[in-house]
Write an enzyme that holds these catalytic residues in place. Sequence first.
Site, PDB file in Angstrom:
ATOM      1  CD  GLU A 173      -1.779  11.353  19.356  1.00 58.84           C
ATOM      2  OE1 GLU A 173      -1.731  10.539  18.409  1.00 58.84           O
ATOM      3  OE2 GLU A 173      -1.136  11.202  20.417  1.00 58.84           O
ATOM      4  CD  GLN A 224      -2.574   1.023   2.769  1.00 59.71           C
ATOM      5  OE1 GLN A 224      -2.204   0.236   3.642  1.00 59.71           O
ATOM      6  NE2 GLN A 224      -3.595   1.817   2.937  1.00 59.71           N
ATOM      7  CD  GLU A 273      -5.788   0.458   7.021  1.00 51.75           C
ATOM      8  OE1 GLU A 273      -4.733   0.172   6.470  1.00 51.75           O
ATOM      9  OE2 GLU A 273      -5.938   1.526   7.652  1.00 51.75           O
TER      10      GLU A 273
HETATM   11  C1  FAD Z   1       3.317  -0.958  11.619  1.00 51.50           C
HETATM   12  C2  FAD Z   1       2.913   0.067  10.605  1.00 51.50           C
HETATM   13  C3  FAD Z   1       2.666  -0.321   9.296  1.00 51.50           C
HETATM   14  C4  FAD Z   1       2.299   0.627   8.330  1.00 51.50           C
HETATM   15  N1  FAD Z   1       2.109   0.209   7.040  1.00 51.50           N
HETATM   16  C5  FAD Z   1       1.786   1.115   6.090  1.00 51.50           C
HETATM   17  C6  FAD Z   1       1.647   0.718   4.720  1.00 51.50           C
HETATM   18  O1  FAD Z   1       1.818  -0.444   4.363  1.00 51.50           O
HETATM   19  N2  FAD Z   1       1.350   1.659   3.793  1.00 51.50           N
HETATM   20  C7  FAD Z   1       1.141   2.976   4.140  1.00 51.50           C
HETATM   21  O2  FAD Z   1       0.829   3.769   3.251  1.00 51.50           O
HETATM   22  N3  FAD Z   1       1.292   3.400   5.421  1.00 51.50           N
HETATM   23  C8  FAD Z   1       1.618   2.498   6.406  1.00 51.50           C
HETATM   24  N4  FAD Z   1       1.785   2.917   7.719  1.00 51.50           N
HETATM   25  C9  FAD Z   1       1.714   4.353   8.011  1.00 51.50           C
HETATM   26  C10 FAD Z   1       0.566   4.791   8.876  1.00 51.50           C
HETATM   27  O3  FAD Z   1      -0.625   4.824   8.152  1.00 51.50           O
HETATM   28  C11 FAD Z   1       0.963   6.176   9.429  1.00 51.50           C
HETATM   29  O4  FAD Z   1       2.013   5.956  10.353  1.00 51.50           O
HETATM   30  C12 FAD Z   1      -0.149   6.891  10.111  1.00 51.50           C
HETATM   31  O5  FAD Z   1      -1.135   7.264   9.204  1.00 51.50           O
HETATM   32  C13 FAD Z   1       0.361   8.156  10.829  1.00 51.50           C
HETATM   33  O6  FAD Z   1       1.090   8.976   9.947  1.00 51.50           O
HETATM   34  P1  FAD Z   1       2.580   9.470  10.270  1.00 51.50           P
HETATM   35  O7  FAD Z   1       3.378   8.302  10.782  1.00 51.50           O
HETATM   36  O8  FAD Z   1       3.076  10.191   9.068  1.00 51.50           O
HETATM   37  O9  FAD Z   1       2.434  10.474  11.478  1.00 51.50           O
HETATM   38  P2  FAD Z   1       2.026  12.019  11.406  1.00 51.50           P
HETATM   39  O10 FAD Z   1       0.754  12.148  10.643  1.00 51.50           O
HETATM   40  O11 FAD Z   1       3.210  12.791  10.954  1.00 51.50           O
HETATM   41  O12 FAD Z   1       1.719  12.308  12.919  1.00 51.50           O
HETATM   42  C14 FAD Z   1       2.765  12.545  13.888  1.00 51.50           C
HETATM   43  C15 FAD Z   1       2.101  12.776  15.246  1.00 51.50           C
HETATM   44  O13 FAD Z   1       1.253  13.961  15.177  1.00 51.50           O
HETATM   45  C16 FAD Z   1      -0.082  13.629  15.545  1.00 51.50           C
HETATM   46  N5  FAD Z   1      -1.045  14.406  14.722  1.00 51.50           N
HETATM   47  C17 FAD Z   1      -1.034  14.540  13.379  1.00 51.50           C
HETATM   48  N6  FAD Z   1      -2.076  15.294  12.965  1.00 51.50           N
HETATM   49  C18 FAD Z   1      -2.767  15.643  14.083  1.00 51.50           C
HETATM   50  C19 FAD Z   1      -3.946  16.422  14.332  1.00 51.50           C
HETATM   51  N7  FAD Z   1      -4.631  16.975  13.337  1.00 51.50           N
HETATM   52  N8  FAD Z   1      -4.359  16.561  15.619  1.00 51.50           N
HETATM   53  C20 FAD Z   1      -3.664  15.995  16.647  1.00 51.50           C
HETATM   54  N9  FAD Z   1      -2.537  15.264  16.477  1.00 51.50           N
HETATM   55  C21 FAD Z   1      -2.085  15.081  15.217  1.00 51.50           C
HETATM   56  C22 FAD Z   1      -0.215  12.137  15.264  1.00 51.50           C
HETATM   57  O14 FAD Z   1      -1.247  11.551  16.047  1.00 51.50           O
HETATM   58  C23 FAD Z   1       1.159  11.616  15.645  1.00 51.50           C
HETATM   59  O15 FAD Z   1       1.257  11.421  17.038  1.00 51.50           O
HETATM   60  C24 FAD Z   1       2.150   1.989   8.690  1.00 51.50           C
HETATM   61  C25 FAD Z   1       2.400   2.380  10.019  1.00 51.50           C
HETATM   62  C26 FAD Z   1       2.772   1.444  10.971  1.00 51.50           C
HETATM   63  C27 FAD Z   1       3.052   1.931  12.375  1.00 51.50           C
END
Ligand code: FAD
Length: 397
Positions: A380, A130, A248
């Site tokens: 969050e 994905q 999901e």
């Molecule tokens: C084990 C694992 C497998 C994954 N596999 C895939 C995959 O196969 N394909 C894929 O596309 N993605 C994958 N992901 C990604 C996953 O979807 C993202 O980690 C998730 O959507 C969060 O995005 P980010 O890590 O960029 O964090 P960010 O969006 O950068 O967030 C960072 C922090 O800020 C907080 N935050 C952000 N916006 C807000 C808001 N508006 N209000 C309050 N707090 C906020 C978040 O809660 C978090 O604590 C995977 C993640 C994990 C952990």
Amino acid sequence: MDLAFSPAEEAFRAELRAWLAANVPPGWASGEEREFASLAEEVAFLRDWQRKLHAGGWVGLHWPREYGGRGASVVENYVFQEELAAARAPEVINRIGVNLVGPTLVTHGTEEQKRRFLPEILPAAEVWCQLFSEPGAGSDLAAVRTRAEPRGDGWVVSGQKVWTSYAQFARWGILLARTDPAAPKSKGISFFICDMQAPGVTIRPLRQMTGSEEFNEVFLEDVFVPRAHLVGAENAGWAIANTTLAHERGTSPRQLVIHRMLLGDLLRLAREGVDGAAPRRADPVVRQRLAQHVIEVEITRLNNLRTLTRIRRKLPLGPESSFVKLFWSEMSQRMHDTLMDVLGPAGLCWQPGPHAVDGGRLARSYLYYRAASLFAGTSEIQRNILAERVLGLPRSR
Ligand SMILES: Cc1cc2nc3c(=O)[nH]c(=O)nc-3n(C[C@H](O)[C@H](O)[C@H](O)COP(=O)(O)OP(=O)(O)OC[C@H]3O[C@@H](n4cnc5c(N)ncnc54)[C@H](O)[C@@H]3O)c2cc1C
């Protein structure tokens, strides 16, 4: 609320349980699992397992019959997940393909796409990944910056994706890319099928704190995607991605069973003690926490049954499904914190060794479940959804 499964669902459960008892690979049912020399070896083993499950008719139960599924109900699919976890059977490796890609292509794909891609998904002949998240677009997925520019009979795609699970083993990926940079954020995105072996695709594994390298950074440099690999209409990708992501969310049968087993491990360790240390069973704080975990695992079961009841009555799931995800993931982290407390210094031994408990399996579980409050929507973001759409509080921005 419906607290019981129907006789037909119980018969389905019994049939599956018998099949699993006869077919789960040796060592797994006892919880020993198998040590693999590499992730590639583990993936090869899991593909064989999925092939076997498929031959038994147990993959893609919820897919329509015409595409190789069983046309099973959501409840039967729930029972399947529960039983697979209860038998400690390995998970299906091609989860993205079976759970996200299949249902998305069935709804939005062309006949040609369905014919080409669907049959290879169920037996894991082709594994999918994905390609949604980017360094600047995770929670705010509509901010994707990967660009797809028209070229000949298709597009050339450039950008970077991240956290792409199993990209290094995937034959295909579902990809979100911006096709109209002038349109408002969610309006100019298209949904593509990306050939992971195409020139211009570079995959760099990321090491997680569990020591595994399941997910990756994926760099796309002028990758050609033919028009035949556009899913749905151009610039309509956001709505399609939302139907993909809806698959999901909802219930968490696997997590319910896993945490029920974790509860069993916690009670055993508190009673028996760890690595020669005195048992913690008389410690009043540990006792209170264990009692709280028993209550919360039961709440998780009831949350699941409430959602299943709504699905059975054809009621919309609505934003309340955020609560199910939020509750189990934070419960999991509370339980794993107690686990670390009970393990004491042995909690540092997450690989097999003289002081590791259960070969380090439980300590690895602690490390793995730190991710639970991130994947499928962070805590969050779930709280924002509940605050705004259930409690009616003002929007955060
Ligand atoms: C084990 C694992 C497998 C994954 N596999 C895939 C995959 O196969 N394909 C894929 O596309 N993605 C994958 N992901 C990604 C996953 O979807 C993202 O980690 C998730 O959507 C969060 O995005 P980010 O890590 O960029 O964090 P960010 O969006 O950068 O967030 C960072 C922090 O800020 C907080 N935050 C952000 N916006 C807000 C808001 N508006 N209000 C309050 N707090 C906020 C978040 O809660 C978090 O604590 C995977 C993640 C994990 C952990």
